[in-house]
Design an enzyme around this catalytic site. Structure first.
Site, PDB file in Angstrom:
ATOM      1  N   ASP A   1       0.861  -1.187   0.000  1.00 47.64           N
ATOM      2  CA  ASP A   1       0.000   0.000   0.000  1.00 47.64           C
ATOM      3  C   ASP A   1       0.897   1.237   0.000  1.00 47.64           C
ATOM      4  O   ASP A   1       1.655   1.461   0.939  1.00 47.64           O
ATOM      5  CB  ASP A   1      -0.864  -0.049   1.264  1.00 47.64           C
ATOM      6  CG  ASP A   1      -1.753   1.175   1.424  1.00 47.64           C
ATOM      7  OD1 ASP A   1      -1.646   2.134   0.624  1.00 47.64           O
ATOM      8  OD2 ASP A   1      -2.555   1.155   2.376  1.00 47.64           O
ATOM      9  N   ILE A   2       0.793   2.051  -1.030  1.00 46.43           N
ATOM     10  CA  ILE A   2       1.699   3.193  -1.193  1.00 46.43           C
ATOM     11  C   ILE A   2       1.517   4.238  -0.095  1.00 46.43           C
ATOM     12  O   ILE A   2       2.444   4.999   0.191  1.00 46.43           O
ATOM     13  CB  ILE A   2       1.520   3.810  -2.605  1.00 46.43           C
ATOM     14  CG1 ILE A   2       2.753   4.656  -2.977  1.00 46.43           C
ATOM     15  CG2 ILE A   2       0.232   4.626  -2.702  1.00 46.43           C
ATOM     16  CD1 ILE A   2       2.798   5.030  -4.451  1.00 46.43           C
TER      17      ILE A   2
ATOM     18  N   ASN B   1      -6.432  12.686 -11.320  1.00 47.70           N
ATOM     19  CA  ASN B   1      -7.128  13.053 -12.557  1.00 47.70           C
ATOM     20  C   ASN B   1      -6.902  14.551 -12.770  1.00 47.70           C
ATOM     21  O   ASN B   1      -6.333  15.229 -11.915  1.00 47.70           O
ATOM     22  CB  ASN B   1      -8.616  12.701 -12.492  1.00 47.70           C
ATOM     23  CG  ASN B   1      -9.282  13.290 -11.260  1.00 47.70           C
ATOM     24  OD1 ASN B   1      -9.189  14.499 -11.022  1.00 47.70           O
ATOM     25  ND2 ASN B   1      -9.921  12.455 -10.466  1.00 47.70           N
TER      26      ASN B   1
ATOM     27  N   GLY C   1      -9.813   4.609  -6.241  1.00 52.37           N
ATOM     28  CA  GLY C   1      -8.550   3.887  -6.342  1.00 52.37           C
ATOM     29  C   GLY C   1      -7.471   4.462  -5.441  1.00 52.37           C
ATOM     30  O   GLY C   1      -7.727   4.871  -4.304  1.00 52.37           O
ATOM     31  N   VAL C   2      -6.266   4.522  -5.982  1.00 56.81           N
ATOM     32  CA  VAL C   2      -5.122   4.968  -5.177  1.00 56.81           C
ATOM     33  C   VAL C   2      -5.284   6.444  -4.799  1.00 56.81           C
ATOM     34  O   VAL C   2      -4.841   6.876  -3.725  1.00 56.81           O
ATOM     35  CB  VAL C   2      -3.800   4.672  -5.924  1.00 56.81           C
ATOM     36  CG1 VAL C   2      -3.593   5.567  -7.122  1.00 56.81           C
ATOM     37  CG2 VAL C   2      -2.623   4.755  -4.967  1.00 56.81           C
ATOM     38  N   ASP C   3      -5.909   7.215  -5.646  1.00 53.99           N
ATOM     39  CA  ASP C   3      -6.171   8.637  -5.378  1.00 53.99           C
ATOM     40  C   ASP C   3      -7.002   8.786  -4.098  1.00 53.99           C
ATOM     41  O   ASP C   3      -6.643   9.562  -3.185  1.00 53.99           O
ATOM     42  CB  ASP C   3      -6.920   9.218  -6.593  1.00 53.99           C
ATOM     43  CG  ASP C   3      -6.976  10.734  -6.620  1.00 53.99           C
ATOM     44  OD1 ASP C   3      -6.420  11.374  -5.708  1.00 53.99           O
ATOM     45  OD2 ASP C   3      -7.584  11.276  -7.561  1.00 53.99           O
TER      46      ASP C   3
ATOM     47  N   VAL D   1      -8.713   1.837 -13.086  1.00 55.11           N
ATOM     48  CA  VAL D   1      -9.881   2.149 -13.922  1.00 55.11           C
ATOM     49  C   VAL D   1      -9.486   2.687 -15.295  1.00 55.11           C
ATOM     50  O   VAL D   1     -10.287   2.626 -16.230  1.00 55.11           O
ATOM     51  CB  VAL D   1     -10.853   3.148 -13.237  1.00 55.11           C
ATOM     52  CG1 VAL D   1     -11.493   2.514 -12.030  1.00 55.11           C
ATOM     53  CG2 VAL D   1     -10.172   4.441 -12.880  1.00 55.11           C
TER      54      VAL D   1
HETATM   55  P1  ADP Z   1      -5.814   4.950 -12.749  1.00 53.96           P
HETATM   56  O1  ADP Z   1      -7.024   5.839 -12.894  1.00 53.96           O
HETATM   57  O2  ADP Z   1      -4.517   5.680 -13.067  1.00 53.96           O
HETATM   58  O3  ADP Z   1      -5.949   3.643 -13.455  1.00 53.96           O
HETATM   59  P2  ADP Z   1      -6.342   3.641 -10.158  1.00 53.96           P
HETATM   60  O4  ADP Z   1      -6.263   4.262  -8.802  1.00 53.96           O
HETATM   61  O5  ADP Z   1      -7.654   3.123 -10.617  1.00 53.96           O
HETATM   62  O6  ADP Z   1      -5.722   4.734 -11.158  1.00 53.96           O
HETATM   63  O7  ADP Z   1      -5.292   2.455 -10.248  1.00 53.96           O
HETATM   64  C1  ADP Z   1      -3.924   2.640 -10.363  1.00 53.96           C
HETATM   65  C2  ADP Z   1      -3.196   1.506  -9.665  1.00 53.96           C
HETATM   66  O8  ADP Z   1      -3.137   1.768  -8.274  1.00 53.96           O
HETATM   67  C3  ADP Z   1      -3.859   0.128  -9.804  1.00 53.96           C
HETATM   68  O9  ADP Z   1      -2.843  -0.814 -10.133  1.00 53.96           O
HETATM   69  C4  ADP Z   1      -4.428  -0.128  -8.424  1.00 53.96           C
HETATM   70  O10 ADP Z   1      -4.455  -1.510  -8.136  1.00 53.96           O
HETATM   71  C5  ADP Z   1      -3.416   0.584  -7.580  1.00 53.96           C
HETATM   72  N1  ADP Z   1      -3.777   0.932  -6.198  1.00 53.96           N
HETATM   73  C6  ADP Z   1      -5.003   1.140  -5.647  1.00 53.96           C
HETATM   74  N2  ADP Z   1      -4.875   1.462  -4.345  1.00 53.96           N
HETATM   75  C7  ADP Z   1      -3.536   1.461  -4.067  1.00 53.96           C
HETATM   76  C8  ADP Z   1      -2.737   1.698  -2.901  1.00 53.96           C
HETATM   77  N3  ADP Z   1      -3.289   2.028  -1.723  1.00 53.96           N
HETATM   78  N4  ADP Z   1      -1.372   1.588  -3.010  1.00 53.96           N
HETATM   79  C9  ADP Z   1      -0.798   1.283  -4.181  1.00 53.96           C
HETATM   80  N5  ADP Z   1      -1.482   1.044  -5.306  1.00 53.96           N
HETATM   81  C10 ADP Z   1      -2.830   1.134  -5.253  1.00 53.96           C
END
Ligand code: ADP
Length: 207
Positions: free
Chosen positions: A39-40, A53, A61-63, A154
């Site tokens: 988890d980042i 975005n 998601g990660v955002d 996504v």
């Molecule tokens: P994008 O819109 O750029 O595709 P997403 O957030 O949907 O962004 O996904 C980007 C990547 O981040 C995916 O590989 C997802 O599995 C990953 N991700 C989601 N949550 C975390 C997290 N807490 N730490 C690291 N990576 C994550």
């Protein structure tokens, strides 16, 4: 059925953390590239990179995870970033920096990857997102930074291609900064095992 679903989830996206080894590869000028699962938001580095975005006011998601962990000051700092056109603070392929607030990371570098269309259109934009992020870290004198797999959620970028663009672009950007470049550790913190495996394949091939 529930047990089966859980097993499938664990194998596919289940934060494989403890399950995958951390791997280290050499980059130019004594820098290193680290691949790990996890988890980042828990990274104690100079900057974590957010797959944001163009509006830069949070998302899924990660955002979403980064904004939750950083606390409400982060969205306020993002709102202060100047719009380049209505509703656009960071055009696709560019990057912006804020503080990290309640995160263990000192800064957040917000970048916007492309929604995957095809390699001709999307690969240069994805490369630009990585390159801009590394350049912004260099401009701010940062030493360590952690990336997620930009556009692999996504935004639908195929994992193998996304990993190749990520690894090759970071390698080039660190080399291009020269001996005096500040960035010495680039970490990819990958949330799911299949994507981590593609990063390992790309790094073994390219580095
Ligand atoms: P994008 O819109 O750029 O595709 P997403 O957030 O949907 O962004 O996904 C980007 C990547 O981040 C995916 O590989 C997802 O599995 C990953 N991700 C989601 N949550 C975390 C997290 N807490 N730490 C690291 N990576 C994550």
């Amino acid at each position: 059925a529930q047990k089966q679903r859980l097993a499938t989830y664990a194998a596919g996206v289940g934060a494989g953390p403890a399950m995958a080894p951390e791997k280290v590869y050499p980059l130019a000028h004594g820098a290193k590239l680290v691949l790990k699962t996890g988890d980042i938001t828990t990274e104690s580095v100079d900057a974590i990179v957010n797959a944001a975005n163009e509006r830069m006011l949070g998302g899924g998601g990660v955002d979403g995870a980064i904004h939750r962990a950083a606390g409400p000051q982060l969205v306020r700092a993002c709102a202060e970033v100047k719009e380049v056109e209505p509703g656009v603070r960071c055009p696709t392929g560019e990057a912006r920096i804020t503080r990290g607030f309640q995160l263990p990371a000192k800064h957040v570098i917000h970048t916007v990857g492309p929604i995957y269309e095809n390699d001709r259109v999307s690969a240069p934009l994805l490369a630009s997102a990585y390159r801009s992020s590394v350049q912004l870290a260099q401009e701010n004198g940062l030493v360590s930074m952690s990336f997620p797999g930009i556009s692999t959620g996504v935004f639908g970028y195929p994992f193998d291609k996304a990993a190749q663009v990520a690894v090759s672009t970071v390698d080039e950007a660190v080399a291009a900064a020269g001996e005096g470049g500040s960035v010495k550790e680039v970490r990819f913190v990958i949330f799911n095992r299949p994507l981590y495996d593609e990063f390992v394949t790309a790094a073994e091939k390219l580095l």
